[in-house]
Design an enzyme around this catalytic site. Sequence first.
Site, PDB file in Angstrom:
ATOM      1  N   SER A 140       0.857  -1.190   0.000  1.00  0.00           N
ATOM      2  CA  SER A 140       0.000   0.000   0.000  1.00  0.00           C
ATOM      3  C   SER A 140       0.890   1.235   0.000  1.00  0.00           C
ATOM      4  O   SER A 140       2.028   1.197   0.492  1.00  0.00           O
ATOM      5  CB  SER A 140      -0.889   0.003   1.249  1.00  0.00           C
ATOM      6  OG  SER A 140      -1.533   1.250   1.412  1.00  0.00           O
ATOM      7  N   TYR A 153      -0.916  -0.443  10.707  1.00  0.00           N
ATOM      8  CA  TYR A 153      -1.147  -0.779   9.297  1.00  0.00           C
ATOM      9  C   TYR A 153       0.000  -0.269   8.432  1.00  0.00           C
ATOM     10  O   TYR A 153       0.531  -1.000   7.591  1.00  0.00           O
ATOM     11  CB  TYR A 153      -2.472  -0.174   8.837  1.00  0.00           C
ATOM     12  CG  TYR A 153      -2.814  -0.493   7.404  1.00  0.00           C
ATOM     13  CD1 TYR A 153      -3.303  -1.750   7.053  1.00  0.00           C
ATOM     14  CD2 TYR A 153      -2.660   0.459   6.403  1.00  0.00           C
ATOM     15  CE1 TYR A 153      -3.625  -2.047   5.736  1.00  0.00           C
ATOM     16  CE2 TYR A 153      -2.973   0.178   5.091  1.00  0.00           C
ATOM     17  CZ  TYR A 153      -3.455  -1.077   4.759  1.00  0.00           C
ATOM     18  OH  TYR A 153      -3.766  -1.364   3.439  1.00  0.00           O
TER      19      TYR A 153
END
Length: 274
Positions: A140, A153
Amino acid sequence: MSRFEGRAAVITGASSGIGEACARKLVAEGARVVLAARSADALQRLVSELGPEVAHAVPTDVSDLGACQRLIEEAVSRFGAIDILVNNAGHNSRGPLEELPTDTMLQILDVNLKGPMMLTKLALPYMRARDTGTIVNVASLAGRFPLDDEATYSTTKFGLRVFSFALAEELRDTGVRVSVVSPGPVETGFILDESVVESVPDLVFSQPMSTADEIADLVLASAFDGARERCKPAFSAKLATMGYLFPSMRRTFLPVLERKGRAAKQKYLERRSS
């Protein structure tokens, strides 16, 4: 095009979103796929659509070592090889780190980082034995640009990206390749589901939204050519890198991006409720 005729692929997080799109596109190009996710019903529906001769479901919790071992063993037993491994399963829970339950924090680490590392280690001997194969890790842009309220995350996606680069170097003299795909926001339930959208940082919505199909296209391209990394949107990737390298610049432009994202998020919520 049939770039993957006769190839066997294992895809995690295959019950929806990017993983499902990857499965459909790989089968359309001649591959056979082993679909892994926790939702057995969703996987079975996809197998029914694609056809049991080319798709096989293995309900899997990638945070569990035993489940990962069963997935790889069953994939080899079913199709005789693993040519492509797509580590796509992901998990997130947003909020300040000190307010995040410890077991939730560990679950994010287990699914996003430990799981892909375990599956890669388990699949490698089969690829190395044939001196061919491609591992594609879906990271990501949050692994390039630290996100407030998503410290764990961001850590996992940063780690997955570095793991991919380091392993690619380890395997540079072999026929096994390692790629990473780093998307920005994607139109999936991961950020747009009614239960989570309110908690998604405004900053996320400041960037152009990609579709699951668009990111799946990048995964397939990487599975084909083994490119080191692909990002989308390209400008967002450059912006994320600049923010990481120059924290003062990040702090300067963050309020502007958050205002832009807040407006975009509000428009989405209004469209959904109308």
